[in-house]
Design an enzyme around this catalytic site. Structure first.
Site, short mmCIF file in Angstrom:
data_model
loop_
_atom_site.label_atom_id
_atom_site.label_comp_id
_atom_site.label_asym_id
_atom_site.label_seq_id
_atom_site.Cartn_x
_atom_site.Cartn_y
_atom_site.Cartn_z
N LYS A 10 0.85 -1.20 0.00
CA LYS A 10 0.00 0.00 0.00
C LYS A 10 0.89 1.25 0.00
O LYS A 10 1.94 1.24 -0.62
CB LYS A 10 -0.98 -0.04 1.17
CG LYS A 10 -1.81 -1.34 1.15
CD LYS A 10 -3.03 -1.26 2.01
CE LYS A 10 -3.77 -2.59 1.95
NZ LYS A 10 -5.02 -2.56 2.68
N HIS A 94 -8.70 -3.14 -6.35
CA HIS A 94 -8.64 -3.19 -4.89
C HIS A 94 -9.76 -2.34 -4.31
O HIS A 94 -10.10 -1.29 -4.84
CB HIS A 94 -7.27 -2.70 -4.41
CG HIS A 94 -7.04 -2.99 -2.97
ND1 HIS A 94 -7.61 -2.23 -1.96
CD2 HIS A 94 -6.35 -3.98 -2.35
CE1 HIS A 94 -7.27 -2.76 -0.78
NE2 HIS A 94 -6.50 -3.81 -1.00
N GLU A 164 -11.40 -10.33 -1.48
CA GLU A 164 -11.10 -9.44 -0.35
C GLU A 164 -12.38 -8.77 0.10
O GLU A 164 -12.76 -7.73 -0.44
CB GLU A 164 -10.11 -8.36 -0.80
CG GLU A 164 -8.76 -8.87 -1.21
CD GLU A 164 -7.67 -7.87 -0.79
OE1 GLU A 164 -6.70 -8.31 -0.18
OE2 GLU A 164 -7.84 -6.67 -1.04
N GLY A 233 -1.68 -7.39 3.46
CA GLY A 233 -1.42 -5.96 3.53
C GLY A 233 -0.49 -5.65 4.69
O GLY A 233 0.73 -5.83 4.60
P1 PGA Z 1 -4.75 -6.05 5.26
O1 PGA Z 1 -4.82 -5.55 3.74
O2 PGA Z 1 -4.00 -7.34 5.24
O3 PGA Z 1 -3.99 -4.95 5.96
O4 PGA Z 1 -6.15 -6.17 5.73
C1 PGA Z 1 -5.12 -6.44 2.72
C2 PGA Z 1 -5.42 -5.68 1.47
O5 PGA Z 1 -6.17 -4.70 1.53
O6 PGA Z 1 -4.94 -5.97 0.40
#
Ligand code: PGA
Length: 250
Positions: A10, A94, A164, A233
């Site tokens: 990210k 995403h 997701e 993430g």
């Molecule tokens: P997270 O993010 O593992 O911090 O929940 C996953 C993502 O949004 O790709």
């Protein structure tokens, strides 16, 4: 089939120095991890840093891509530029991009653009809430169908899907998904793919789980939920946690 772990950094880390450290530790983890394909997706401007640590077990991806091939598009990055930097993948669709207005049509254009330049899209799908009536299923079906529109059968071997659920992603997650919830949607997505294409393609397409993956639940999603891999993430920014995730599923 080797498991796939996508490390989605990210908008992190905040400095080049930290990015180098993170690349180094991720590449070291990859060296010792068995039977897992690691795809690191840093912010665009850190992609070049990976050259120092090149290792065949780590693949490179971006977190987004332009739907355009080139030209006057301020702030955009084309698939050709990405490929020239040594990346082979890009996350598209995403939830955090969709929340800024990205539609299935735009995501579809991005996917077709990536495929044109021999890059593999990692398509994210997932509902923002679950209802007892099950309308989240038709929502996800719409995302899969809309985003894969006009993708030729022969190109399907280059597509990865990540489920997701918005409600389980990031620091604002309301709760963790269960491996049963993942398993249900995985079967459902495969049925949708089978309806559009055929059973063989549905069988072979990797379907990953993403959303608050951590060293404790990683194994549940892979063993219990039969996930083909994970999209990680926050915990991909911590080498100890990423290492533990790789160990537990390896
Ligand atoms: P997270 O993010 O593992 O911090 O929940 C996953 C993502 O949004 O790709």
């Amino acid at each position: 089939m080797a498991k796939i772990v996508v490390a989605n950094w990210k908008m992190n880390p905040q400095s080049k120095k930290e990015a180098e450290v993170l690349f180094k530790s991720t590449f070291l983890l990859a060296k010792v991890s068995q039977n897992t394909k690691i795809i690191v997706c840093p912010p665009f401007l850190y992609l070049y840093l990976s050259e120092k640590f090149k290792n065949k077990k780590v693949l490179l991806g971006a977190q987004n891509i332009s739907k355009e091939e080139g030209g006057s598009h301020t702030g955009e990055v084309s698939p050709k530029m990405l490929s020239d930097m040594g990346a082979g993948f890009a996350i598209v669709g995403h939830g955090e991009e969709r929340s800024l207005g990205e539609t299935n049509k735009i995501i579809n254009e991005k996917i077709l653009n990536l495929l044109k330049f021999k890059l593999s899209p990692i398509l994210c799908v997932g509902e923002s809430t679950r209802d007892k009536e099950g309308s989240y299923l038709s929502f996800v079906e719409g995302q899969v169908k809309g985003c894969l529109l006009d993708v030729p059968k022969a190109q399907m071997k280059n597509i990865i899907i990540a489920y997701e659920p918005i409600w389980a992603i990031g620091a604002s997650a309301t709760r963790e998904a269960t491996c049963e919830e993942f398993m249900e949607i995985k079967i459902f997505i495969k049925k949708v793919i089978s309806d559009i294409y055929d059973g063989k393609i549905a069988h072979s397409i990797p379907i990953l789980y993403g959303g608050s993956v951590n060293p404790v639940n990683a194994k549940l999603f892979v063993d219990g939920g039969k996930a083909d891999g994970l999209l990680v993430g926050r915990d991909s920014l911590d080498p100890k946690k990423l290492g533990a995730i790789l160990n537990t599923i390896g």
